[in-house]
Write a protein that holds these residues in place. Structure first.
Motif, PDB file in Angstrom:
ATOM      1  N   SER A 100      -3.873  10.803  -1.586  1.00  0.00           N
ATOM      2  CA  SER A 100      -4.609  10.772  -2.851  1.00  0.00           C
ATOM      3  C   SER A 100      -4.123  11.880  -3.762  1.00  0.00           C
ATOM      4  O   SER A 100      -3.920  13.009  -3.332  1.00  0.00           O
TER       5      SER A 100
ATOM      6  N   GLU B 146      -7.892  -3.886  -0.425  1.00  0.00           N
ATOM      7  CA  GLU B 146      -7.974  -4.635  -1.684  1.00  0.00           C
ATOM      8  C   GLU B 146      -7.066  -5.862  -1.659  1.00  0.00           C
ATOM      9  O   GLU B 146      -6.029  -5.886  -0.999  1.00  0.00           O
TER      10      GLU B 146
ATOM     11  N   GLY C 178       2.206   2.212  -3.312  1.00  0.00           N
ATOM     12  CA  GLY C 178       1.189   2.519  -4.302  1.00  0.00           C
ATOM     13  C   GLY C 178       0.729   1.368  -5.170  1.00  0.00           C
ATOM     14  O   GLY C 178      -0.008   1.571  -6.130  1.00  0.00           O
TER      15      GLY C 178
ATOM     16  N   GLN D 217      -5.829  12.958  -6.339  1.00  0.00           N
ATOM     17  CA  GLN D 217      -6.970  13.473  -7.090  1.00  0.00           C
ATOM     18  C   GLN D 217      -6.906  14.988  -7.090  1.00  0.00           C
ATOM     19  O   GLN D 217      -6.538  15.603  -6.099  1.00  0.00           O
TER      20      GLN D 217
ATOM     21  N   THR E 290       0.854  -1.194   0.000  1.00  0.00           N
ATOM     22  CA  THR E 290       0.000   0.000   0.000  1.00  0.00           C
ATOM     23  C   THR E 290       0.887   1.240   0.000  1.00  0.00           C
ATOM     24  O   THR E 290       0.646   2.194  -0.743  1.00  0.00           O
TER      25      THR E 290
ATOM     26  N   GLU F  51       0.172   5.160   3.855  1.00  0.00           N
ATOM     27  CA  GLU F  51      -0.654   5.088   2.655  1.00  0.00           C
ATOM     28  C   GLU F  51      -0.429   6.371   1.857  1.00  0.00           C
ATOM     29  O   GLU F  51      -0.400   7.461   2.438  1.00  0.00           O
TER      30      GLU F  51
ATOM     31  N   ARG G 195      -1.131  -1.108  -4.067  1.00  0.00           N
ATOM     32  CA  ARG G 195      -2.356  -1.652  -3.488  1.00  0.00           C
ATOM     33  C   ARG G 195      -3.114  -0.536  -2.791  1.00  0.00           C
ATOM     34  O   ARG G 195      -2.516   0.385  -2.253  1.00  0.00           O
ATOM     35  N   LYS G 196      -4.436  -0.642  -2.810  1.00  0.00           N
ATOM     36  CA  LYS G 196      -5.271   0.259  -2.019  1.00  0.00           C
ATOM     37  C   LYS G 196      -5.714  -0.500  -0.787  1.00  0.00           C
ATOM     38  O   LYS G 196      -5.957  -1.708  -0.838  1.00  0.00           O
ATOM     39  N   LYS G 197      -5.814   0.212   0.320  1.00  0.00           N
ATOM     40  CA  LYS G 197      -6.188  -0.409   1.585  1.00  0.00           C
ATOM     41  C   LYS G 197      -7.471  -1.215   1.423  1.00  0.00           C
ATOM     42  O   LYS G 197      -8.445  -0.746   0.863  1.00  0.00           O
TER      43      LYS G 197
END
Length: 175
Positions: A156, A117, A111, A158, A108, A153, A113-115
């Motif tokens: 983001s 998943e 980058g 975005q 994670t 983590e 993996r997303k928590k």
């Protein structure tokens, strides 16, 4: 020219012509100092995975025999006296269900993996990965060493929401 997963600073002048990886002769001249290795104070740092090796854990009181990955994590920073340098931390990742959470945190953190998943570990993509971690220190045989305490983590990436434009309403006869 890109050198893929070769860490920054390992390609002199950044050009293929200056990349001179060769054996020295007994009477050759030398001049390039290596990087200054330091012990970082405890804290949060950006890192890059420069390499990893596959190995085997032979078993211990806490963990049975299993595969392990030893990741070499490079961190730039300043030591307690303010001297700039780098440290390479060898961090062991055991491939066992007892420590699956630590594997998940690592993947994670880089980058992949997303928590929450499910992920098939892609070790070929590990060298060159970047992230952020918590670095601590430990004492061993009278010396202080750095160790990874936690992988964070990624934040983001975005884009920030754009402000909404005011809605213009049309009324006949008004400007």
């Amino acid at each position: 020219m890109s050198y893929g997963n070769v860490p920054e600073g390992f390609v002199p002048n950044g050009s293929a012509d200056s990349f001179d990886d060769r054996e020295f002769g007994w009477d050759d001249e030398i001049e390039k100092d290596g990087p200054d290795y330091i012990t970082l104070p405890e804290g949060d740092y950006d890192f890059e995975v420069v390499d990893f090796e596959r190995a085997r854990h032979e078993g211990s009181e806490k963990l049975p025999p299993c595969n392990k990955a030893i990741v070499h994590i490079r961190i730039k920073g300043k030591d307690a006296s303010g001297h700039e340098g780098i440290t390479i931390i060898r961090h062991q990742l055991f491939l066992h269900t007892k420590v699956e959470g630590k594997l998940c945190a690592f993947f994670t953190g880089i980058g992949q993996r997303k928590k929450g998943e499910k992920l098939k570990m892609n070790w070929a993509m590990v060298p060159g990965s970047r992230g952020r971690c918590r670095v601590g220190t430990r004492e061993y045989n009278g010396k202080t060493y750095n160790e990874i305490k936690k992988f964070y983590e990624p934040v983001s990436s975005q884009p920030a929401p754009q402000p909404q434009q005011a809605q213009m309403s049309f009324e006949q006869g008004k400007f």
